[in-house]
Scaffold this motif. Structure first.
Motif, PDB file in Angstrom:
ATOM      1  N   ASP A  74      41.023  29.366  31.659  1.00 55.00           N
ATOM      2  CA  ASP A  74      42.254  28.659  32.013  1.00 55.00           C
ATOM      3  C   ASP A  74      43.327  28.845  30.948  1.00 55.00           C
ATOM      4  OD1 ASP A  74      41.159  27.770  34.359  1.00 55.00           O
ATOM      5  OD2 ASP A  74      40.616  25.794  33.596  1.00 55.00           O
ATOM      6  N   ARG A  92      47.118  30.346  31.591  1.00 53.21           N
ATOM      7  CA  ARG A  92      48.369  29.689  31.184  1.00 53.21           C
ATOM      8  C   ARG A  92      49.181  30.578  30.253  1.00 53.21           C
ATOM      9  NH1 ARG A  92      44.901  25.166  31.017  1.00 53.21           N
ATOM     10  NH2 ARG A  92      44.676  25.319  28.742  1.00 53.21           N
ATOM     11  N   SER A 121      52.898  31.821  31.163  1.00 53.17           N
ATOM     12  CA  SER A 121      53.985  31.486  30.244  1.00 53.17           C
ATOM     13  C   SER A 121      54.690  32.735  29.732  1.00 53.17           C
ATOM     14  CB  SER A 121      53.447  30.670  29.059  1.00 53.17           C
ATOM     15  OG  SER A 121      52.926  29.441  29.492  1.00 53.17           O
ATOM     16  N   ILE A 138      46.138  29.070  38.301  1.00 49.81           N
ATOM     17  CA  ILE A 138      46.795  27.778  38.086  1.00 49.81           C
ATOM     18  C   ILE A 138      47.133  27.112  39.413  1.00 49.81           C
ATOM     19  CG2 ILE A 138      48.805  26.638  37.083  1.00 49.81           C
ATOM     20  CD1 ILE A 138      48.885  28.959  35.026  1.00 49.81           C
ATOM     21  N   THR A 156      45.954  23.318  40.977  1.00 47.39           N
ATOM     22  CA  THR A 156      47.024  22.318  41.009  1.00 47.39           C
ATOM     23  C   THR A 156      47.111  21.664  42.373  1.00 47.39           C
ATOM     24  OG1 THR A 156      48.297  23.598  39.388  1.00 47.39           O
ATOM     25  CG2 THR A 156      49.504  21.934  40.643  1.00 47.39           C
TER      26      THR A 156
END
Length: 225
Positions: free
Chosen positions: A79, A83, A87, A112, A116
């Motif tokens: 994870d 991210r 990013s 992600i 979510t």
């Protein structure tokens, strides 16, 4: 995360077939992030071609780190990798650079999105993915290798559509679907049909179903596109 890789340096060296591999990679990533920080604070400046080259280099380093994390089976860092890629993709897009290596960023956003559930978070993810998509190179946007179902261009666009649909925001769905119609026309019938099937088993607002129905009328299953 680089510490987790360095903790298994002997195995990492074997995977990379380079005795200085993991340490050199860690140093290169550190240098890259320092330069990115200087650019962000306007303490440094690069010409457009230099910026494109630097961003490509950063994404390549991330690819190498992600490869090691997978091969070393450092599962608790998957994870974090996702991210970091997402990013970095957004950062590159906002700096005005062209993205030609979309693989890690597309996979990162996909991971992600799947994790979510908050509608506000999904709206934000959709908008960020669109920034990255807009920064993609012409080679990627031409989408000529359509035989690969897992090509990054298709993956990130489909995940943008998924995030928009699950956000339950009809206006965002309209905007995103309009872009998908240009970017992935061949996938629209299947994508919309799947969205409607999912909506049938969930308590979603009627306005969301209306958006799906309108677009399904434009893209009926089995019709040539």
């Amino acid at each position: 995360m680089t510490q987790s890789v360095l903790a298994q340096s002997e195995e990492a060296e074997s995977i990379m077939e380079d005795p200085s591999g993991p340490l050199a990679l860690a140093r290169a990533l550190s240098d890259c992030f320092q330069i990115a920080g200087a650019l962000e604070q306007e303490a440094a400046r690069l010409e457009q071609d230099q910026l494109d080259e630097f961003c490509a280099y950063g994404l390549d380093l991330m690819d190498r780190l992600a490869f090691l994390v997978r091969k070393l089976e450092i599962m608790d860092k998957q994870d974090v990798v996702a991210r970091m890629f997402a990013s970095m993709g957004v950062w590159v897009a906002r700096r005005g650079a062209t993205i030609d290596n979309l693989a890690g960023t597309a996979d990162g956003f996909g991971r992600i999105v799947n994790a979510t559930s908050a509608t506000e978070g999904l709206r934000d993810l959709c908008e960020r993915m669109d920034e990255v998509i807009e920064a993609a190179s012409l080679r990627l946007q031409l989408d000529e290798d359509r035989g690969d179902a897992w090509r990054p261009w298709r993956v990130i666009n489909l995940n943008a559509g998924v995030a928009a649909t699950r956000s339950l925001d009809p206006e965002l769905m309209e905007r995103t679907f309009a872009k998908m119609e240009r970017r992935l026309p061949a996938d629209m019938p299947g994508f919309l049909a799947d969205g409607m099937r999912q909506a049938a088993f969930q308590n979603v607002p009627e306005a969301v179903r209306d958006v799906l129905r309108r677009h399904m009328e434009k893209w009926p299953a089995g019709a040539p596109h």
